[in-house]
Design a protein around this motif. Sequence first.
Motif, short mmCIF file in Angstrom:
data_model
loop_
_atom_site.label_atom_id
_atom_site.label_comp_id
_atom_site.label_asym_id
_atom_site.label_seq_id
_atom_site.Cartn_x
_atom_site.Cartn_y
_atom_site.Cartn_z
N ALA A 146 0.80 -1.23 0.00
CA ALA A 146 0.00 0.00 0.00
C ALA A 146 0.83 1.28 0.00
CB ALA A 146 -0.94 0.00 1.21
N ARG A 147 2.03 1.20 0.51
CA ARG A 147 2.83 2.43 0.71
C ARG A 147 2.98 3.25 -0.57
NH1 ARG A 147 5.88 3.49 5.07
NH2 ARG A 147 5.98 1.31 5.73
N LYS A 148 3.17 2.59 -1.69
CA LYS A 148 3.39 3.29 -2.97
C LYS A 148 2.14 4.03 -3.45
CE LYS A 148 1.95 -0.49 -6.03
NZ LYS A 148 0.95 -0.92 -5.05
N ASN A 149 0.97 3.67 -2.90
CA ASN A 149 -0.30 4.22 -3.38
C ASN A 149 -0.84 5.38 -2.54
OD1 ASN A 149 -0.69 0.89 -3.97
ND2 ASN A 149 -1.06 2.27 -5.68
N ILE A 150 -0.08 5.81 -1.54
CA ILE A 150 -0.59 6.82 -0.62
C ILE A 150 -0.16 8.23 -1.04
CG2 ILE A 150 -0.58 7.62 1.78
CD1 ILE A 150 -2.13 5.02 1.33
N LYS A 151 -1.13 9.12 -1.17
CA LYS A 151 -0.85 10.52 -1.51
C LYS A 151 -0.10 11.21 -0.37
CE LYS A 151 -5.06 11.55 -4.20
NZ LYS A 151 -6.31 12.35 -4.17
N LYS A 152 0.66 12.23 -0.72
CA LYS A 152 1.34 13.03 0.30
C LYS A 152 0.41 14.09 0.88
CE LYS A 152 6.18 12.50 -1.01
NZ LYS A 152 5.96 11.21 -1.70
N GLU A 153 -0.49 14.65 0.07
CA GLU A 153 -1.39 15.70 0.54
C GLU A 153 -2.42 15.10 1.50
OE1 GLU A 153 0.30 16.15 -3.37
OE2 GLU A 153 -1.26 14.76 -2.73
N GLN A 154 -2.68 15.83 2.58
CA GLN A 154 -3.58 15.34 3.63
C GLN A 154 -4.89 16.14 3.62
OE1 GLN A 154 -2.44 12.80 5.62
NE2 GLN A 154 -0.37 12.83 4.78
N GLN A 155 -6.00 15.47 3.90
CA GLN A 155 -7.27 16.20 4.02
C GLN A 155 -8.21 15.58 5.05
OE1 GLN A 155 -10.14 16.00 0.83
NE2 GLN A 155 -9.06 14.33 -0.20
N ASN A 156 -7.82 14.47 5.68
CA ASN A 156 -8.70 13.80 6.64
C ASN A 156 -8.24 14.02 8.08
OD1 ASN A 156 -10.91 11.88 5.37
ND2 ASN A 156 -9.16 11.92 3.97
N ALA A 157 -9.06 13.57 9.02
CA ALA A 157 -8.76 13.75 10.45
C ALA A 157 -7.57 12.91 10.90
CB ALA A 157 -10.00 13.41 11.27
N LEU A 158 -7.26 11.86 10.16
CA LEU A 158 -6.06 11.05 10.42
C LEU A 158 -5.12 11.19 9.23
CD1 LEU A 158 -7.57 7.68 11.75
CD2 LEU A 158 -6.40 9.44 13.09
N PRO A 159 -3.81 11.12 9.45
CA PRO A 159 -2.87 11.13 8.32
C PRO A 159 -3.15 9.97 7.37
CG PRO A 159 -1.68 11.48 10.39
CD PRO A 159 -3.09 11.11 10.75
N ASN A 160 -2.89 10.19 6.08
CA ASN A 160 -3.15 9.16 5.08
C ASN A 160 -2.45 7.85 5.44
OD1 ASN A 160 -4.37 11.28 3.78
ND2 ASN A 160 -2.93 11.38 2.08
N GLY A 161 -3.07 6.73 5.05
CA GLY A 161 -2.46 5.45 5.36
C GLY A 161 -3.35 4.27 5.04
N LEU A 162 -3.13 3.21 5.78
CA LEU A 162 -3.84 1.94 5.60
C LEU A 162 -4.82 1.72 6.74
CD1 LEU A 162 -4.06 -1.04 4.37
CD2 LEU A 162 -2.21 -1.62 5.97
#
Length: 231
Positions: free
Chosen positions: A172-188
């Motif tokens: 999954a790591r390769k598919n995660i955007k750098k820009e954040q917009q949710n209450a938790l940091p982007n991830g799995l």
Amino acid sequence: MLMEPINTNETQSAANDQSAIVNSQLSILKAYFPELTDGQQAQIDALFPLYADWNAKINVISRKDIENLYLHHVLHSLGLTKMLRFKDGSTVMDIGTGGGFPGIPLAILMPDVQFHLVDSIGKKIKVGQAVAEAIGLKNVTFRHCRAEEEKGLFDFVVSRAVMPLADLVKIARKNIKKEQQNALPNGLICLKGGELQHEILPFRNQAVSLNLSDHFKEEFFQTKKVVYVPL
């Protein structure tokens, strides 16, 4: 040779029993998510006949478990929202979606979030596409490929009991955007069952897990967890 007569009473009784189980589980699900609109409820109502029909042709859910669709599959999928309700405009990839879990229930609940459902087995993707089309889901796309082949970028990757946590994180790591917009940091965010201490150990300083039994009282959820790993 004489054929055994079909006992229509027994057949009807079995159908009635299954219908009662399905309707009971549907009521439980709707009680947990009272915010569902009439349209969303209609989409969820349609899932059982659609999956039952497809499952008779392509086995995407255990035949013994199809009558538990709403509890073991739909409500379980929606349990991801107990970790995070994605913000409108978010993009989410579902790895190893099978016939559409957790992606399709999540897409019904969050119509302004875009979901991309990926599976390496083409016939399962076919079922997911057919179900989504039948209920008029506009916020899902599908791809028949191995998750390693998908290069798109998303806010989150979700998954349901597909593979060990370390393998999921690696893919999954390769598919995660750098820009954040949710209450938790982007991830799995993934749904897991049973003893997870060993799986979580490599990520113990990052991973957050919650027990679905704290949110859903049914026995099925006693060993079910949601695990989040920021990436």
